[in-house]
Design a protein around this motif. Structure first.
Motif, PDB file in Angstrom:
ATOM      1  N   ASN A   7       0.875  -1.231  -0.100  1.00  0.00           N
ATOM      2  CA  ASN A   7      -0.510  -0.105   0.051  1.00  0.00           C
ATOM      3  C   ASN A   7       1.299   1.294  -0.120  1.00  0.00           C
ATOM      4  O   ASN A   7      -0.198   2.551   0.066  1.00  0.00           O
ATOM      5  CB  ASN A   7      -0.982  -0.006   1.016  1.00  0.00           C
ATOM      6  N   SER A 319      -9.608   4.954  -0.499  1.00  0.00           N
ATOM      7  CA  SER A 319      -9.179   4.694   0.602  1.00  0.00           C
ATOM      8  C   SER A 319      -9.961   3.572   1.080  1.00  0.00           C
ATOM      9  O   SER A 319      -9.337   3.032   1.963  1.00  0.00           O
ATOM     10  CB  SER A 319     -10.376   5.689   1.136  1.00  0.00           C
ATOM     11  N   GLU A 370      -4.716  -0.887   3.673  1.00  0.00           N
ATOM     12  CA  GLU A 370      -5.088  -0.758   4.350  1.00  0.00           C
ATOM     13  C   GLU A 370      -5.917  -0.011   5.488  1.00  0.00           C
ATOM     14  O   GLU A 370      -6.257   0.357   6.549  1.00  0.00           O
ATOM     15  CB  GLU A 370      -3.775  -0.257   5.828  1.00  0.00           C
ATOM     16  N   SER A 371      -6.851   0.884   3.927  1.00  0.00           N
ATOM     17  CA  SER A 371      -7.973   1.710   4.840  1.00  0.00           C
ATOM     18  C   SER A 371      -9.058   1.085   4.592  1.00  0.00           C
ATOM     19  O   SER A 371     -10.148   1.487   4.709  1.00  0.00           O
ATOM     20  CB  SER A 371      -7.969   3.149   3.369  1.00  0.00           C
ATOM     21  N   SER A 375      -9.268  -3.640   8.420  1.00  0.00           N
ATOM     22  CA  SER A 375      -8.163  -4.244   7.869  1.00  0.00           C
ATOM     23  C   SER A 375      -6.790  -5.079   8.256  1.00  0.00           C
ATOM     24  O   SER A 375      -6.217  -6.183   8.496  1.00  0.00           O
ATOM     25  CB  SER A 375      -7.310  -2.423   6.915  1.00  0.00           C
TER      26      SER A 375
END
Length: 777
Positions: A7, A319, A370-371, A375
């Motif tokens: 990411n 996002s 990761e957003s 996650s």
């Protein structure tokens, strides 16, 4: 030393280079400025090329190979060079359980006993991907790699994420991507049999956001067979060349566009040099079999292949998730001619003047990042896939000598009564020249998903599935004879658009355990299903096209990926059981309904295990001595295969069904019980240079080429020894390598099939040796 994760965030690790290369391919990319600054501040690590960690995309996202609950054998570009691997067929030398043969210009791949010798009008059972694009062609798959970043061999069915025709596994080839730093490399190679090759690669940033790269290669070699073709002409050389161009535009930190294209061209006889090594008993009085590296043909033997592929991708890191859209258009055209009877007698010649395929693909991937919500304990991927193709012959031809309709024979072979009746009813006086036209159309759509849940810090489970609808239709299937006056008359002409649609849903479930907090140890158990596409027998002399059922596979696997002795030993082991229904089996005959046709075996099963290990040998006493050991045990047999066609072992003539046609209990073709590789590699590091010495031996316990399991179709056990020594002068980034393959000059087959006239086989290369130069500017 630092690198970036999928990411774009910075984590401590020592795997910068593979991830930088991946940044040009994956949707979660490192920005150009970030990549440059990281590279400049990173010290160079001097270690054996056999110890490079490889980041793979076996689950459509960048992961360390040891963290992926799939049996994967992965090679970086440096490891491939250290092992002397330059084309896909060489992979079987370092990947036990993989059988990679060629026959009349087609690649035939089996993985863990699952595969198909379908080299006409059907799909390979082991899927090939280049830069994420699926390549459905059985021709041209043995092409030179060119400049690559890494290669991943995924063992076992990959039906969920890779979809159609990955029942045996998948081979992922990732070529080098544009770099944000100017770079260039040149590789030159020269060997015996007049083998010469050159490979160049260059990359250049046009701006902070745009980079381009260009790779090209050209190679050629003289034949290692003695003899002649076309009644006395010299056997021609094999030549190939290719160019790949890539363009990357990083519009923003989160959005990138990639465009690429390549061409691949080849010419020469290659594996079409298939002399008749054991003529059928019906022809043994006037056909003489060849032995060794001798081939004498009355017909021309040659092939040309042209392949063009263009593909593009859009990568968008949002996002809540990340998106990747990948599309390709592909075209392959080939023409070839070979001696069907494999002798110097004028009996039957097969000629494909226009075999081609047009393919369009598109794939949408939506991946968690990761957003994404959850996650820290959940990762997932959703996707859709589209595939459309038209492929076949228009036309191909059989030229039959000594055709005698009054006696119902061709070259002494009894003609099928339906064949004679079809000709007589058409009122044709044939010359022996027959044109065949065969085209199949395919349209496939699919939707897939896979989700992984971290239940605890040591237990994870994964569920996934793929829904697919595939439409297959007969576009054209006809045969026509030429009259003495040069006019053509149809014998059969089926162009009625018959079609079938297959609907399927194939699930996957796996459980992963990491019981040791202080040790790299992954235990996984998985169950999954996969499907191989249906097809039609459209290459036909006198009968209507038959529908061939799709293959279906159920797979159970348990595996361990582990590291021991403070990381000095890496050991991966997997055991598996496969249950297959309706395996597609190819049958070759000039007179039984077509030159090439398929039938379904009712059931087959494979049980086995494989392993691979990398060990630093006595590191406290000897520096940088690396041993690699890998092996596979396979017990594969047909559980239900009756009514099969074959060749009578006494006469060599075709039979269909009956007691002779019961192959239940026979060994699956191209499935050796044992295969193994043992390698040693030693690096000597000096102040400004490195000397590297490597050797390996590959062992194969033997296998049958045909489901009939005749003695004539058996390849005896063999082993192949290869060795290399290289000198790297680091200030110039110049490496000189001397190499030798098959150093004991073992004689073994690279391909074999049977026709009405006997057993036709192609021998693998004898001992080869040469010198290679790598220079990175």
């Amino acid at each position: 030393m630092v690198d970036s994760n999928a990411n774009g965030h910075v984590n401590s690790a020592v795997r910068l280079r593979p991830l930088l290369a991946l940044s040009m391919l994956l949707p979660f990319s490192i920005s150009g400025a970030h990549a440059n600054s990281t590279e400049e501040n990173s010290p160079k690590v001097r270690q054996s090329r056999m110890l490079e960690e490889v980041v793979v995309t076996a689950q459509k996202r960048a992961e360390n190979n040891q963290d992926v609950p799939i049996s994967v054998t992965a090679f970086s570009d440096e490891t491939l060079d250290a092992l002397g691997i330059s084309d896909p067929q060489d992979l079987q030398r370092v990947t036990p359980g993989l059988t990679y043969n060629t026959a009349v210009g087609f690649s035939i791949i089996y993985m863990r006993g699952i595969g198909s010798d379908a080299f006409l009008m059907a799909d390979p059972s082991v899927a090939l991907y280049i830069d994420g694009v699926y390549f459905p062609f059985a021709q041209g798959l043995a092409q030179n790699f060119g400049a690559v970043e890494r290669i991943e061999v995924l063992k076992g069915p990959q039906g969920t994420l890779f979809g159609r025709n990955a029942v045996g596994g998948a081979i992922n080839i990732h070529s080098k991507n544009p770099s944000h730093e100017p770079e260039a490399s040149v590789q030159l190679s020269y060997g015996n049999y007049g083998t010469k090759s050159i490979r160049v690669h260059g990359s250049y940033p046009l701006s902070d956001a745009i980079a381009v790269s260009l790779s090209a290669f050209k190679s050629g070699s003289e034949p290692y067979y003695d003899g002649y073709v076309d009644g006395g002409k010299a056997i021609s050389d094999d030549e190939s060349d290719g160019v790949r161009a890539k363009f990357r535009w990083q519009l923003t930190d989160d959005l990138a566009f990639n465009l690429a294209g390549f061409t691949y061209n080849s010419s020469g006889p290659g594996s079409l040099l298939t002399p008749n090594t054991e003529p059928g008993q019906a022809f043994s009085t006037f056909l003489e079999g060849e032995d060794g590296y001798t081939a004498e043909f009355d017909a021309p033997v040659d092939q040309t292949l042209d392949n063009e592929v263009y593909y593009a991708s859009v990568e968008w890191d949002l996002s809540p998730f990340s998106v990747k859209l990948l599309a390709s258009t592909q075209f392959i055209e080939t023409s070839y001619s070979y001696d069907y009877d494999g002798t110097s007698s004028s009996l039957v010649t097969f000629e494909a003047r226009d075999q081609h395929a047009d393919v369009d693909t598109a794939e949408l991937q939506i991946l968690s990042n990761e957003s994404s919500w959850g996650s820290d304990w959940l990762s997932w991927i959703l996707g859709a896939y589209y595939f459309e193709s038209t492929q076949g012959f228009d036309p191909t031809s059989l030229q039959m000598a000594d055709l005698d309709l009054s006696g119902g024979t061709v070259a002494g072979i009894p003609l099928p009564p339906l064949f004679v009746d079809a000709i007589n009813s058409a009122g044709v006086l044939p010359t022996g020249y027959m044109a065949l036209r065969a085209l199949v159309g395919t349209e496939s759509i699919a939707a897939f998903f896979q989700g992984t849940v971290d239940v605890t810090d040591w237990f994870t489970f994964t569920v996934g599935g793929r829904y697919q609808e595939e439409f297959r239709e007969v576009i054209k299937s006809s045969s026509e004879f030429e009259n003495p006056n040069g006019e053509a008359a149809y014998i059969v002409n089926y162009s009625d658009g018959r079609n079938e649609t297959t609907y399927s849903f194939k699930p996957k479930v796996s459980f992963d355990f990491r019981p040791f907090a202080d040790r790299e140890f992954l235990l996984y158990l998985s169950y999954q299903e996969a499907l191989k596409s249906a097809t039609y027998n459209v290459v036909t002399l006198y009968d209507e096209p038959d529908y061939v059922l799709p293959e279906e596979l159920k797979a159970y696997e348990i595996g361990v990926k582990s590291e021991w002795l403070d990381g000095q030993l890496r050991l991966n082991v997997a055991a598996f059981q496969y249950e297959q229904e309706n395996q597609q089996v190819q049958f070759v005959s000039a007179l039984q309904g077509g030159a090439v046709s398929f039938e379904n075996a009712g059931g087959s099963e494979v049980d086995g295990f494989d392993f691979d290990a990398t060990l630093q040998v006595f590191p406290s006493l000897v520096n940088d001595l690396i041993m690699t050991v890998s092996g596979a045990y396979l017990n594969g047999q047909f559980t239900d295969y009756t009514g099969a066609r074959g060749y009578n072992e006494d006469t060599g003539l075709v039979f269909e069904g009956g007691e002779e046609g019961d192959y239940s209990g026979n060994v699956i073709p191209r499935t050796p019980e044992w295969s193994a590789t043992l390698g040693l590699n030693k690096s000597f590091f000096f102040e400004r240079s490195v000397i590297e010495i490597g050797a390996d031996v590959y062992y194969n316990s033997g296998f049958y080429y045909l489901p009939q399991n005749t003695d004539a179709s058996y390849q005896d056990e063999y082993h192949v020894v290869s060795a290399r020594i290289s000198y790297l002068y680091e200030p110039w980034n110049l490496r000189l390598t001397g190499f030798g393959n098959n150093l004991e000059d073992k004689k073994y087959t690279d391909g074999l099939f049977q026709t009405d006239f006997g057993v036709l086989s192609h021998l693998a290369k004898p001992v080869t040796y040469g010198l290679k130069v790598n220079w990175e500017l």
